[in-house]
Scaffold this motif. Structure first.
Motif, PDB file in Angstrom:
ATOM      1  N   GLU A  78      13.875  26.828  18.010  1.00  0.00           N
ATOM      2  CA  GLU A  78      14.177  26.316  16.684  1.00  0.00           C
ATOM      3  C   GLU A  78      15.535  26.852  16.236  1.00  0.00           C
ATOM      4  N   VAL A  79      16.296  26.024  15.547  1.00  0.00           N
ATOM      5  CA  VAL A  79      17.610  26.433  15.036  1.00  0.00           C
ATOM      6  C   VAL A  79      17.614  26.297  13.524  1.00  0.00           C
ATOM      7  N   LYS A  80      17.965  27.377  12.844  1.00  0.00           N
ATOM      8  CA  LYS A  80      18.031  27.391  11.386  1.00  0.00           C
ATOM      9  C   LYS A  80      19.468  27.626  10.927  1.00  0.00           C
ATOM     10  N   ASP A  81      19.718  27.319   9.659  1.00  0.00           N
ATOM     11  CA  ASP A  81      21.033  27.534   9.070  1.00  0.00           C
ATOM     12  C   ASP A  81      21.180  29.018   8.717  1.00  0.00           C
ATOM     13  N   PRO A  82      22.119  29.737   9.354  1.00  0.00           N
ATOM     14  CA  PRO A  82      22.246  31.175   9.078  1.00  0.00           C
ATOM     15  C   PRO A  82      23.079  31.506   7.843  1.00  0.00           C
ATOM     16  N   ARG A  83      23.677  30.500   7.205  1.00  0.00           N
ATOM     17  CA  ARG A  83      24.661  30.793   6.165  1.00  0.00           C
ATOM     18  C   ARG A  83      24.103  31.497   4.935  1.00  0.00           C
ATOM     19  N   PRO A  84      22.841  31.260   4.524  1.00  0.00           N
ATOM     20  CA  PRO A  84      22.350  32.044   3.384  1.00  0.00           C
ATOM     21  C   PRO A  84      22.450  33.556   3.611  1.00  0.00           C
ATOM     22  N   PHE A  85      22.102  34.019   4.829  1.00  0.00           N
ATOM     23  CA  PHE A  85      22.256  35.451   5.108  1.00  0.00           C
ATOM     24  C   PHE A  85      23.715  35.824   5.331  1.00  0.00           C
ATOM     25  N   LEU A  86      24.435  35.008   6.091  1.00  0.00           N
ATOM     26  CA  LEU A  86      25.831  35.333   6.381  1.00  0.00           C
ATOM     27  C   LEU A  86      26.645  35.514   5.111  1.00  0.00           C
ATOM     28  N   ASN A  87      26.366  34.702   4.113  1.00  0.00           N
ATOM     29  CA  ASN A  87      27.150  34.730   2.876  1.00  0.00           C
ATOM     30  C   ASN A  87      26.579  35.684   1.835  1.00  0.00           C
ATOM     31  N   SER A  88      25.553  36.440   2.201  1.00  0.00           N
ATOM     32  CA  SER A  88      24.972  37.409   1.287  1.00  0.00           C
ATOM     33  C   SER A  88      25.639  38.773   1.497  1.00  0.00           C
ATOM     34  N   THR A  89      25.089  39.781   0.850  1.00  0.00           N
ATOM     35  CA  THR A  89      25.552  41.159   1.059  1.00  0.00           C
ATOM     36  C   THR A  89      24.433  42.024   1.623  1.00  0.00           C
ATOM     37  N   GLN A  90      23.339  41.406   2.066  1.00  0.00           N
ATOM     38  CA  GLN A  90      22.191  42.152   2.556  1.00  0.00           C
ATOM     39  C   GLN A  90      22.485  42.810   3.901  1.00  0.00           C
ATOM     40  N   ASP A  91      21.946  44.005   4.085  1.00  0.00           N
ATOM     41  CA  ASP A  91      21.963  44.611   5.401  1.00  0.00           C
ATOM     42  C   ASP A  91      20.903  43.950   6.275  1.00  0.00           C
ATOM     43  N   GLY A  92      21.238  43.732   7.531  1.00  0.00           N
ATOM     44  CA  GLY A  92      20.314  43.099   8.463  1.00  0.00           C
ATOM     45  C   GLY A  92      21.087  42.443   9.583  1.00  0.00           C
ATOM     46  N   LEU A  93      20.443  41.487  10.227  1.00  0.00           N
ATOM     47  CA  LEU A  93      21.080  40.786  11.336  1.00  0.00           C
ATOM     48  C   LEU A  93      20.606  39.346  11.361  1.00  0.00           C
ATOM     49  N   VAL A  94      21.372  38.507  12.019  1.00  0.00           N
ATOM     50  CA  VAL A  94      20.946  37.138  12.289  1.00  0.00           C
ATOM     51  C   VAL A  94      21.257  36.852  13.751  1.00  0.00           C
ATOM     52  N   TRP A  95      20.251  36.303  14.451  1.00  0.00           N
ATOM     53  CA  TRP A  95      20.449  35.929  15.852  1.00  0.00           C
ATOM     54  C   TRP A  95      21.153  34.586  15.895  1.00  0.00           C
ATOM     55  N   LEU A  96      22.309  34.542  16.574  1.00  0.00           N
ATOM     56  CA  LEU A  96      23.099  33.322  16.677  1.00  0.00           C
ATOM     57  C   LEU A  96      22.966  32.678  18.059  1.00  0.00           C
ATOM     58  N   GLY A  97      22.039  33.195  18.871  1.00  0.00           N
ATOM     59  CA  GLY A  97      21.788  32.634  20.192  1.00  0.00           C
ATOM     60  C   GLY A  97      22.269  33.521  21.314  1.00  0.00           C
TER      61      GLY A  97
END
Length: 343
Positions: A78-97
């Motif tokens: 499944e592929v989701k839109d990562p931009r809500p996290f990318l454009n936030s200031t939260q600490d964490g990670l997003v897998w981009l593949g």
């Protein structure tokens, strides 16, 4: 975030008995003499593996016992839109593949092994989940080793057009990168060395992996490979990059007794006679996670490139089965591509 001063001198490493390290970076393991180099080729710590063309030919001539099963496996991640996290200031990670993660720790941003496009003759099964130019500002790019599916010239050049960043990488990588990302500060480290970052940044360490290097016909193991630890007072994250299973995971845990998040590969493991010294299967990844005594396991290195003989969806099915059997201590976090995990 201010960039670090460039620390890459391919011809100026201290050498004694063919043990090589970066003299301007601290080494965190007291008994570590540096990375062993034999005739200019780096060695693994505990055992060496056969990566000859003869073995590759054997693979091509060996019938895949899962061929029919693989042909019928139409699973895609499944592929989701990562931009809500990318454009936030939260600490964490997003897998981009594959092995590409965007990581934010204490407001400092990292991108691991960026690969946005096809690799050589291997097509992406799913697209990169965001246009690269829309990635947020980056402080550091982490490059674990020189294989094409982790160190992609086109991706790095494209990223350099729109982003200013420093590169944290391995011994001898700078000579490969300088023309791709001109003027980008580059720090090269040996295993068990700490990069020189500003005082308010996370601490970043280069650590072992059981792997190898090759990009051309004659450059086997001329560039070092490895993994990364990122650490703040609140969170410790291990990016395992490419590695087969070996004793180094236990050694890393002894230096870092509390690891909150482990990013470990679970794909490209079949056939074992050629893949086992390079990658971990789901079962081996779980053992590595146990060795590391991690809190959360985030699987990677599956679902984007078809690099081996196992059916495409098998790695995810296998590790979820291990979870259902109670074989995984801690938490298993199987992310969709583009999905975020906040700390």
């Amino acid at each position: 975030m201010a960039s670090s001063e460039a620390l890459a001198w391919p011809s100026k490493y201290l050498m004694a008995d063919q043990f090589i390290y970066n003299p301007q970076l601290p080494t965190i393991r007291e008994d570590w003499p540096g990375n062993r180099s034999r005739n200019g080729r780096f060695q693994n710590e505990f055992r060496q593996a056969d990566h000859s063309m003869k073995l590759a030919l054997r693979w091509k001539l060996t019938k895949n016992p899962q061929k029919e099963e693989k042909q019928q496996d139409d699973w895609l991640p499944e592929v989701k839109d990562p931009r809500p996290f990318l454009n936030s200031t939260q600490d964490g990670l997003v897998w981009l593949g594959h092995a590409t993660f965007f990581i934010r720790l204490s407001g400092v941003t990292f991108l691991t092994d960026p690969v946005f496009y096809d690799v050589s003759f291997i097509k992406r099964k799913v697209p990169f989940p965001v246009p690269p130019q829309e990635l947020p500002p980056l402080d550091y790019v982490l490059l674990s080793h020189g294989h094409f599916d982790h160190c992609d010239q086109e991706s790095l050049k494209e990223l350099h057009k729109t982003h200013a960043f420093s590169v944290l990488t391995s011994l001898n990588m700078g000579s490969l990168l300088q023309s791709w990302v001109p003027n980008a500060p580059i720090q090269e480290a040996g295993w068990y060395q700490q990069y020189q970052l500003p005082q308010d940044a996370p601490e970043v360490y280069f650590l072992p992996a059981y792997h190898w290097h090759k990009r051309g016909l004659l450059d086997n193991d001329r560039i070092l490979w490895g993994s990364f630890m990122l650490q703040t007072p609140k969170h410790t994250l291990y990016f395992g990059a490419d590695s087969g299973y070996d004793q180094h995971f236990q050694g890393i845990q002894q230096l870092f007794p509390r690891i909150d998040t482990c990013l470990l590969g679970i794909g490209a493991y079949s056939p074992a006679f050629i893949m086992q010294p390079s990658h971990t299967s789901p079962l081996e990844a779980v053992q590595a996670f146990k060795d590391l005594k991690g809190g959360s396991l985030v699987p990677m290195h599956y679902g984007v490139f078809d690099l081996s003989d196992e059916p495409f969806g098998e790695p995810l099915r296998w590790i979820k089965k291990l979870e259902s059997q109670g074989a995984i201590p801690g938490k298993l976090k199987c992310l969709a591509i583009g999905e975020a995990l906040t700390f």
